[in-house]
Design a protein around this motif. Structure first.
Motif, mmCIF file in Angstrom:
data_model
loop_
_atom_site.group_PDB
_atom_site.id
_atom_site.type_symbol
_atom_site.label_atom_id
_atom_site.label_comp_id
_atom_site.label_asym_id
_atom_site.label_seq_id
_atom_site.Cartn_x
_atom_site.Cartn_y
_atom_site.Cartn_z
ATOM 1 N N MET A 96 0.832 -1.209 0.000
ATOM 2 C CA MET A 96 0.000 0.000 0.000
ATOM 3 C C MET A 96 0.869 1.263 0.000
ATOM 4 S SD MET A 96 -3.122 0.860 2.584
ATOM 5 C CE MET A 96 -4.280 2.174 2.221
ATOM 6 N N THR A 151 -14.048 5.590 6.698
ATOM 7 C CA THR A 151 -13.178 5.507 5.524
ATOM 8 C C THR A 151 -12.627 6.885 5.173
ATOM 9 O OG1 THR A 151 -15.016 5.833 3.978
ATOM 10 C CG2 THR A 151 -14.461 3.558 4.595
ATOM 11 N N PRO A 211 -4.581 8.160 -0.591
ATOM 12 C CA PRO A 211 -4.986 6.752 -0.569
ATOM 13 C C PRO A 211 -6.352 6.569 -1.212
ATOM 14 C CG PRO A 211 -5.262 7.738 1.598
ATOM 15 C CD PRO A 211 -4.572 8.773 0.755
ATOM 16 N N THR A 221 -10.108 3.363 1.904
ATOM 17 C CA THR A 221 -9.099 3.073 2.922
ATOM 18 C C THR A 221 -9.700 3.293 4.303
ATOM 19 O OG1 THR A 221 -7.346 3.768 1.417
ATOM 20 C CG2 THR A 221 -6.806 3.654 3.763
#
Length: 1195
Positions: free
Chosen positions: A499, A965, A1144, A1148
């Motif tokens: 990641m 998130t 991101p 995420t």
């Protein structure tokens, strides 16, 4: 006066001697004297000498004519040979012809075929004319070159050859029988060679260009070979008229075979004169040719050292850039080449390196690789010489990069050299774009004419300052300015590396809004609305824009800014939009179903956009439900929230992001009014008298060119004596940090000297948008005493102190209040940047930092290194299997061609180590992205553009986990405070898999130690609860997972109960050994603690502060985790690591202790001017409020 004027006749324009002789007779009776001035002597010989020898252009014509005559004589000789037939008879002119035959069995031969040849009348006439011209020219040159020694002129080889080839022809005019006499005219080829050499020299002098020694030597060698072959061919052919009667072609064949040492033997000379000639020619070749080849090889080696020239034809047909450096190191070269050629459109560019030093072995070895040898050209030369700039074809270059030598002991002298190079290049090639790197900020204004300038110390100190309040800012900026494919670490088995590597591929790109598929649908909408929906739909992060009629770039101009089609948008993404492919899925299905709008947010992981990399340089966007829009005008529906404790009650949902700004719905952004309460109502627990701070521009800038920034300032400048932390004065009696009673933790900066760049460390930490309650005291730990000029610049800032001391002195660290500090910044010292052995410049810094880490484990240390490769020693352990695995991963990524092979090192990922060489790519990227330097300076707070936002950070607490998130957090921030998140700084618990048998024993050892030692058990329990909760609750909300350390403790107990008695005895023996090892470790920790407390007592400092932090606590461990170090004392198997995620994916998951990077809009962008002037007004004693002073600061 009129009579006098009428009597005096006007003088003629030019006075010549012939004018006196042939001019008007009125001048003969005139008393005036006519004087003629000559540059050269006024003699006939001198004028001829000027025309034939001294004048370059006229002498060049004479030599060209002479060269043509010599070639003509050689051509006439070949014609005579082709027309001659010895079988028709041989004899003198007018004599009867006789035929001669050669008898191969006899050694005797006839000399008549050698002495006499057949020469036609017309051919003889032409040869006589050419010979007379050559003879007269030779005699004239001999007369003009005479310097008193006639024999020196006569015995010259060229004069002798001229006489041999010209006098016989002149004699045949008066004596006809000698017209058929053989004359070796073919020897004129040597005279032609001599004339060609002189002609080349005159040619270079005439066109005023420096001749190439390499070209001249090659020409001489080629002419020597040609003359040897031609002389041997003609000589053997003529001598063999009395022998085998060889043709001219056969003789040429024989000479080539002989000189090439092949020697077939099919053609051989038959008589001894021709054999003797062959021997002489071979001896001459053996003497002359090696000398010529030796000179050629020497010049070739010198050319290889200097690099030769860059081809003018290539410069006009191909594109190239020039890299000017003082000394070229392999790291600098590879960083430049990898970053420069990482862009697809630069693959056809050539790189010309102009360096005054000779190539070292490593650079030479790299430039011999086929990947670089065809595109990189090394020239040894100076940028201050026009000849070298001409060799590099600077006037045809696309750009010139001028880099400073940062490893010099005297960095000011290195800047002076850079300035002179920049001036020289600008003078020689005014139209060539300049990209200049400067070390010292005070030297920046000397190169302000350059197209792009990067000041190393400005960026370095600003980045280190932001590291103290926004963790890992250095890593964030480094990843943004590096070109990455986003594929680093994708083959790693660990999730965080995959990641982290994928998000590192995000870079800043730009596109015109009217031409963008990402943003053109948001024309007429607010900036915040476009940023949120572009991220939700396409996964791109819109961070700023530039108006068509405005040159300034604005980061997050706020929701009141309406987008237009002519705006240039700047966004963060894996790749630019031009290299993106759009793939629409389920589009037809949603149309058939009528696009009801439900189900878009049914699950936390079902977001409408996922970004995947389809190929290198191309991104495929998977747009699910792309045509479905929520029915609200705001464009965002309220998201379903998780229930708390299983109840049906729900927390407030996230408000939608409005298309246009609504002042009633937005939070007030007047930061000045918010901070007024902090300034007027101090807290009760401060205990000391609080000085009210004002906001204004610093009155004294330490150097020209610093950008004025609105800061928190003191109403009255502090006296210089009050800036000394460790010594009291008549104004206060404080002599240590504890006496000041600071509310916030200290920030300590260790530097060698108080340079002007250190000013940029203070300004971002005292900017007006920082809350007064959050201002940390700054202590400058300096090896050398600061000068008056620097103290004058910092005395207006609140809570800024200095003291003299070194980072390797424990007493200095204790006196500056290191036990009350949260952050320590160790700046690389200029005196240690150069070492006899490369990469040893960081040895002292690394050892000092490790020592401080042992003495003060709770301290967060940010270290600057000279060489980035040395960051692996910041966490070095000989038996650390995980660091070994990271080292192998780094080598593998380097082999795969990654520009960020060091990115997986834990200290760099956590932002606790930094090297200024990492920012070299900022200058290289500006060649393709001319806005990168401006955006970087805005993010670092070096420049403050009205209406542009700034970088800050926000920590995710347990109360914020209901957002779940990153995509929902994006909506929450955009709708509530108009902030744009750009990334996450994540700290997570990581349990390493055991790779060796001793790992099992270490884990068991920690379990027993924690069970038996009460203090260790308490520390471990507190730490495990915090660390475990911080990592697990983000993955499983509402569930309680046992902390890793307690889990290992229970596992060890069960193992001891279930094992047989022998295993119990073995476990008991192992337990005894572990206890002994634990005592050793505790004694080492206690010894270090006693050492520090004894020094504090000796210095008269209270030890209560250190006793509170001597033992590891939960907060200490979390601070230490941010360093990226492994937990040596506590557990060999468990560790927490930190890393940066740039932009991101929206799905995420947020985790506790996540720190989100934000670009907050300018608080003063929409504040009324009257309110602004009222808030920023200050006392008349502060010079910064004076308009004249402010204008001076802007200058």
């Amino acid at each position: 006066m009129s009579d006098l004027d009428s009597e005096v006749l006007p003088l003629p324009p030019r006075y010549r001697f012939r004018d006196l002789l042939l001019g008007d007779q009125s001048f003969q009776n005139d008393d005036r004297v006519q004087v003629e001035f000559y540059v050269n002597e006024n003699t006939f010989k001198e004028r001829l000498k000027l025309f034939f020898i001294k004048n370059q252009r006229s002498s060049l014509r004479i030599r060209l004519f002479n060269f043509s005559l010599k070639l003509l004589t050689c051509l006439l000789y070949i014609v005579r040979v082709l027309l001659d037939n010895p079988q028709q008879g041989i004899g003198c002119w007018g004599c009867p012809k006789e035929n001669y035959t050669f008898n191969g069995s006899s050694s005797e031969f006839n000399w008549a075929p050698i002495l006499w040849v057949e020469r036609k009348m017309a051919l003889w006439a032409v040869q006589v004319i050419v010979a007379m011209i050559s003879f007269l020219e030779t005699m004239l040159i001999m007369y003009l070159s005479y310097k008193g020694n006639i024999w020196e002129q006569i015995f010259r080889v060229s004069f002798i050859l001229e006489m041999i080839n010209t006098l016989p022809f002149i004699i045949t005019i008066f004596w006809p029988p000698l017209r058929n006499l053989f004359i070796p005219v073919f020897l004129n080829c040597w005279l032609a060679k001599h004339a060609l050499e002189n002609m080349i020299n005159d040619f270079h002098r005439a066109i005023l260009r420096t001749q190439s020694a390499m070209f001249n030597q090659v020409l001489i060698l080629f002419c020597t070979l040609l003359c040897l072959v031609f002389t041997g061919t003609c000589g053997i052919q003529h001598l063999e008229r009395s022998g085998g009667n060889l043709s001219l072609l056969t003789s040429f064949y024989f000479c080539i075979v002989t000189f090439s040492t092949v020697g077939y033997g099919d053609v051989t000379p038959q008589i001894w004169p021709s054999q003797l000639l062959v021997v002489i020619m071979i001896c001459v070749a053996l003497v002359v040719l090696p000398l010529q080849f030796e000179e050629l090889v020497y010049l070739w080696m010198e050319r290889q050292k200097s690099g030769g020239n860059y081809s003018r034809h290539r410069a006009q047909t191909e594109k190239h850039v020039i890299l000017c450096v003082s000394s070229l190191k392999i790291d600098l070269l590879m960083d430049f080449l990898n970053e420069f050629y990482a862009h697809p459109r630069l693959q056809d560019y050539y790189v010309v390196i102009l360096c005054p030093t000779e190539m070292d072995v490593q650079v030479r070895r790299v430039l011999q690789i086929p990947l670089w040898s065809q595109r990189v050209i090394y020239l040894q030369g100076s940028a201050l010489k026009d000849q070298d700039l001409m060799r590099a074809k600077m006037d045809n270059g696309e750009a010139c990069f001028i880099l400073s030598s940062r490893n010099e002991v005297d960095r000011t002298a290195a800047d002076h050299q850079t300035i002179l190079r920049a001036w020289a290049v600008k003078d020689f090639a005014p139209n060539c774009p300049l990209y200049v790197q400067i070390l010292k900020p005070e030297n920046k204004f000397h190169v302000k004419f350059a197209d792009h300038v990067v000041c190393e110390e400005e960026c370095k100190y600003a980045m280190l300052a932001l590291n103290c309040i926004c963790p890992a800012t250095s890593t964030l900026i480094t990843l943004l300015v590096h070109t990455s494919r986003g594929q680093e670490g994708q083959e790693s088995p660990e999730q965080w590396q995959r990641m982290y590597g994928r998000c590192s591929g995000n870079e800043v790109y730009h596109i015109r809004m009217g031409d963008s598929k990402f943003f053109r649908e948001y024309e007429g909408k607010s900036f915040t609305y476009a940023a949120f929906h572009a991220h939700k739909k396409y996964g791109v992060c819109l961070i700023g824009l530039k108006r068509e009629d405005h040159k300034s770039i604005l980061l997050n101009p706020g929701p009141r800014h309406t987008l237009t089609a002519s705006d240039t948008c700047f966004y963060i993404n894996i790749t630019k939009e031009e290299n993106s492919a759009f793939i629409f899925k389920q589009e037809e299905k949603q149309r058939r179903q009528g696009c009801p709008g439900q189900g878009l947010y049914e699950g936390p992981s079902r977001l409408p956009v996922h970004s995947v990399i389809a190929s290198v340089g191309t991104m495929a966007m998977d747009l699910q439900n792309a045509e479905c829009r929520p029915p609200q005008s705001g464009g965002g529906s309220k998201l379903a929230l998780p229930t708390e404790n299983g109840s049906s009650s729900r927390r407030p949902s996230i408000a939608p992001v409005l298309e246009l700004a609504d002042s009633s719905a937005l939070l007030p952004c007047d930061l000045l009014s918010d901070q007024s309460e902090d300034e007027t109502t101090p807290s009760d627990d401060e205990g000391l008298s609080v000085v009210e701070y004002v906001k204004g521009y610093p009155p004294n800038s330490p150097y020209i060119g610093s950008s004025p920034t609105l800061c928190h300032l003191l109403p009255v400048k502090a006296p210089f004596c009050c800036l000394r932390l460790d010594k009291g004065c008549k104004h206060n009696s404080y002599e240590d940090a504890k006496a000041y009673g600071f509310k916030n933790k200290l920030i300590i900066v260790s530097a060698e000297t108080a340079g002007n760049g250190l000013y940029n460390f203070i300004v971002p930490l005292r900017a007006y948008y920082r809350s007064r309650r959050e201002l940390n005291p700054i202590v400058l730990l300096l090896d050398n005493k600061p000068d008056h000029h620097f103290l004058e610049a910092i005395c207006c800032f609140p809570m800024v102190y200095y003291m003299e001391g070194s980072v390797d002195n424990l007493d200095s660290l204790l006196q500056c209040g290191i036990i009350y500090a949260d952050n320590l910044v160790v700046v690389d010292k200029e005196s240690t940047m150069s070492a006899e052995e490369d990469y040893m410049a960081d040895a002292k810094t690394i050892v000092n930092v490790q020592t401080m880490f042992r003495l003060f484990p709770s301290l967060s240390i940010t270290t600057e290194l000279t060489h980035p490769s040395n960051m692996r020693f910041m966490q070095f352990r000989a038996k650390d299997s995980y660091s070994l695995a990271l080292s192998k991963l780094e080598k593998r990524e380097r082999e795969n061609g990654s520009n960020l092979a060091f990115m997986f090192r834990l200290p760099f990922a956590a932002g606790r180590v930094f090297s200024i060489s990492m920012l070299d790519t900022l200058l290289y990227q500006s060649f393709v992205k001319d806005y990168m330097i401006t955006i970087t300076r805005l993010l670092l707070g070096l420049d403050t553009t009205p209406g542009s936002g700034y970088l800050c950070a926000m920590k995710i607490s347990d109360d914020d986990l209901w957002i779940r998130t990153y995509g929902r957090l994006f909506q929450k921030l955009c709708s509530s405070s108009a902030e744009i998140p750009i990334g996450i700084y994540r700290t997570e618990c990581h349990v390493f898999a055991p790779s060796e048998p001793h790992d099992f024993r270490a884990q068991s050892q920690i379990s027993v130690n924690m069970e038996d030692c009460a203090d260790t058990r308490e520390v471990g329990g507190a730490w495990a609860t915090k660390a475990g909760g911080g990592s697990m609750h983000g993955r499983h909300p509402g569930s309680e997972v046992p902390p890793p350390r307690r889990k290992s403790l229970q596992w060890a107990r069960r193992l001891s109960r279930r094992g047989p008695k022998q295993a119990g005895k073995a476990a008991a023996a192992e337990w005894m050994g572990q206890q002994r090892l634990s005592l050793c470790r505790r004694s080492e920790r206690q010894e270090l603690s006693e050492l520090v407390k004894n020094r504090m007592k000796h210095l008269g400092l209270p030890t209560t502060g250190y006793e509170d932090v001597a033992n590891l606590t939960a907060s200490d461990v979390m601070n230490r985790v941010n360093l990226g170090y492994l937990q040596d004392e506590m557990n060999d198997q468990q560790n927490t690591l930190s890393y940066v995620l740039i932009n991101p994916p929206p799905d995420t998951r947020l985790e506790p202790n996540d720190i989100v990077y934000l670009i907050r809009s300018d608080p003063l962008a929409h504040v009324a001017s009257g309110s602004q002037s009222r808030k920023s007004s200050c006392s008349h004693k502060l010079a910064s409020c004076n308009p004249e002073t402010r204008d001076e600061t802007q200058l």
